[in-house]
Write a protein that holds these residues in place. Structure first.
Motif, PDB file in Angstrom:
ATOM      1  N   GLY A 111     -11.799  -6.455   3.228  1.00  9.97           N
ATOM      2  CA  GLY A 111     -10.700  -6.872   4.090  1.00  9.97           C
ATOM      3  C   GLY A 111      -9.530  -5.909   4.120  1.00  9.97           C
ATOM      4  O   GLY A 111      -8.597  -6.092   4.914  1.00  9.97           O
ATOM      5  N   ASP A 112      -9.560  -4.872   3.282  1.00 12.78           N
ATOM      6  CA  ASP A 112      -8.454  -3.918   3.231  1.00 12.78           C
ATOM      7  C   ASP A 112      -8.561  -2.872   4.339  1.00 12.78           C
ATOM      8  O   ASP A 112      -9.602  -2.709   4.977  1.00 12.78           O
ATOM      9  CB  ASP A 112      -8.430  -3.205   1.875  1.00 12.78           C
ATOM     10  N   HIS A 113      -7.447  -2.156   4.500  1.00 13.46           N
ATOM     11  CA  HIS A 113      -7.339  -1.133   5.549  1.00 13.46           C
ATOM     12  C   HIS A 113      -6.790   0.145   4.930  1.00 13.46           C
ATOM     13  O   HIS A 113      -5.915   0.115   4.058  1.00 13.46           O
ATOM     14  CB  HIS A 113      -6.403  -1.637   6.662  1.00 13.46           C
ATOM     15  N   ILE A 114      -7.331   1.277   5.387  1.00 15.74           N
ATOM     16  CA  ILE A 114      -6.922   2.593   4.919  1.00 15.74           C
ATOM     17  C   ILE A 114      -6.338   3.395   6.080  1.00 15.74           C
ATOM     18  O   ILE A 114      -6.848   3.316   7.201  1.00 15.74           O
ATOM     19  CB  ILE A 114      -8.127   3.365   4.336  1.00 15.74           C
ATOM     20  N   VAL A 115      -5.286   4.152   5.820  1.00 16.84           N
ATOM     21  CA  VAL A 115      -4.788   5.136   6.776  1.00 16.84           C
ATOM     22  C   VAL A 115      -5.097   6.517   6.200  1.00 16.84           C
ATOM     23  O   VAL A 115      -4.726   6.816   5.056  1.00 16.84           O
ATOM     24  CB  VAL A 115      -3.276   4.999   7.029  1.00 16.84           C
ATOM     25  N   SER A 116      -5.787   7.327   6.974  1.00 14.01           N
ATOM     26  CA  SER A 116      -6.192   8.656   6.511  1.00 14.01           C
ATOM     27  C   SER A 116      -5.809   9.721   7.528  1.00 14.01           C
ATOM     28  O   SER A 116      -5.767   9.461   8.734  1.00 14.01           O
ATOM     29  CB  SER A 116      -7.721   8.698   6.298  1.00 14.01           C
TER      30      SER A 116
END
Length: 399
Positions: A111-116
């Motif tokens: 359910g988490d989100h990453i910004v890359s």
């Protein structure tokens, strides 16, 4: 394990580069006063008391139990690398990809989100695109050069920012202080791939980044004969990763490979100094050549983020990107294959100079000469003499 930054006014400062490389972690009286660190090539360790074995089983990071976890040769390397990064602690993996995998996996859940940053290292992007979506973890890619893009891409479930500064093709930078400050305000973990600079030329942890990783395969090893990955951060974070991802995946470096990296560290400053000098000479030569449209290099005044590079990097060396004045893919191939001494290969950081054309992954029919990226040739400047390399480049450019 953490040491103070290098103080040039105090040559015997225990935080100095010379002390870290030559003395830190090396208890020579325990191994016959040998100058070179020992290779403790063992799978496991014996105990005289059952209670001591029990303690080691309860916490593998507090004693030698099994070389999948701690090993004396690896410990010497860990201490040195943590000190170079100005970090409390460090883990050393069998490759840079392993360090990326463990650091990211330890800090996300379903359910988490990453910004890359966009177009990160290949195996980081494959993790974001192929592996993590299977566990309901999503990633948004951004132009990381603008701080507002990090803010706009962040969501309520964002738990991780992934940086790569500079990257290894166009050397795009992120403002590390600004991104770290934004992340802290949102309780988001920051991870950076610092492979381009090494801790000698950039110290992300001092600028507020939580975890700094690099491939030790490159400058740390320096001889193109071993793989390795480094992950540095707080003791709390490193302990968290050690107890789970590090031990579970069995991705720790082996004693002999750790010994090779210790050997590489001995000459790291000298090699970087030599490579930096030669790179500047090659850069000057390429910039004036009529077949070269542009040379991309972070500490060249033509670089779009030159001022930021000067602010947060102590130096830059080795990697530069040549943009040729060509109309066809065949011309680029001709140039690369005409080089007699500079080899065609991936990676960088060893003794040998290398090139790799961006068009390797582009079919002839898809090649667009109007797209500068299609004309990129990444060059790594090794330990050869500058005139030796310039002669080879000149001959190939003429062809």
């Amino acid at each position: 394990m953490s040491l103070s930054p290098f103080n040039p006014e105090n040559p015997i400062d225990h935080g100095s580069l010379s002390y870290i490389i030559n003395e830190l972690g090396e208890e020579r009286e325990n191994y016959f006063n040998a100058i070179s660190a020992p290779i403790i090539q063992t799978s496991n360790f014996a105990f005289k008391k059952v209670d001591d074995l029990n303690k080691a089983l309860e916490d593998e990071m507090n004693g030698y139990l099994y070389s999948r976890g701690l090993n004396p040769t690896v410990e010497i390397l860990r201490k040195k690398l943590a000190a170079l990064d100005g970090a409390e602690d460090c883990l050393v993996f069998n490759s840079g990809a392993s360090a990326i995998f463990a650091s990211v996996l330890a800090n996300v859940k379903s359910g988490d989100h990453i910004v890359s940053v966009r177009a990160p290292y290949t195996w980081a992007q494959r993790m974001f695109d192929i592996i993590l979506p299977r566990f309901n973890v999503s990633t948004t890619y951004i132009d990381g050069t603008k701080i507002e893009n990090w803010e706009e891409a962040s969501q309520k479930n964002t738990t991780l920012y992934y940086l790569e500064s500079p990257n290894s093709w166009d050397f795009a930078l992120q403002d590390l202080n600004a991104v770290a400050s934004l992340a802290r305000s949102k309780n988001i973990i920051t991870i950076i791939d610092n492979s381009y600079c090494t801790p000698l030329y950039q110290k992300p942890i001092e600028m507020g980044i939580d975890l700094s990783l690099q491939t030790a395969t490159k400058y740390i090893g320096g001889h193109s004969d071993t793989l390795g990955g480094v992950l540095c951060g707080s003791h709390k974070m490193i302990k968290k990763i050690f107890d789970s991802e590090y031990l579970n995946t069995g991705s720790g470096i082996q004693p002999f490979n750790a010994w090779l990296l210790i050997r590489g560290l001995r000459t790291l400053p000298a090699r970087l100094e030599r490579i930096t000098k030669t790179t500047n000479e090659v850069l000057k030569f390429l910039k004036q050549h009529p077949r070269v449209e542009w040379v991309i290099f972070p500490l060249d005044e033509s670089f779009p983020q030159y001022e930021l590079a000067k602010k947060q990097m102590n130096g830059a060396c080795g990697l530069l990107t040549i943009v040729l004045k060509v109309k066809t893919r065949a011309e680029i191939i001709k140039f690369c294959e005409s080089l007699q001494h500079i080899m065609i290969a991936v990676s960088w950081g060893g003794h040998e100079s290398l090139v790799i054309p961006k068009c390797t992954g582009i079919r002839n029919e898809d090649f667009d000469p109007n797209n500068p990226e299609h004309r990129y040739i990444r060059m790594y400047v090794g330990l050869e003499e500058a005139d030796y390399l310039k002669t080879d480049l000149s001959r190939a450019l003429d062809k």
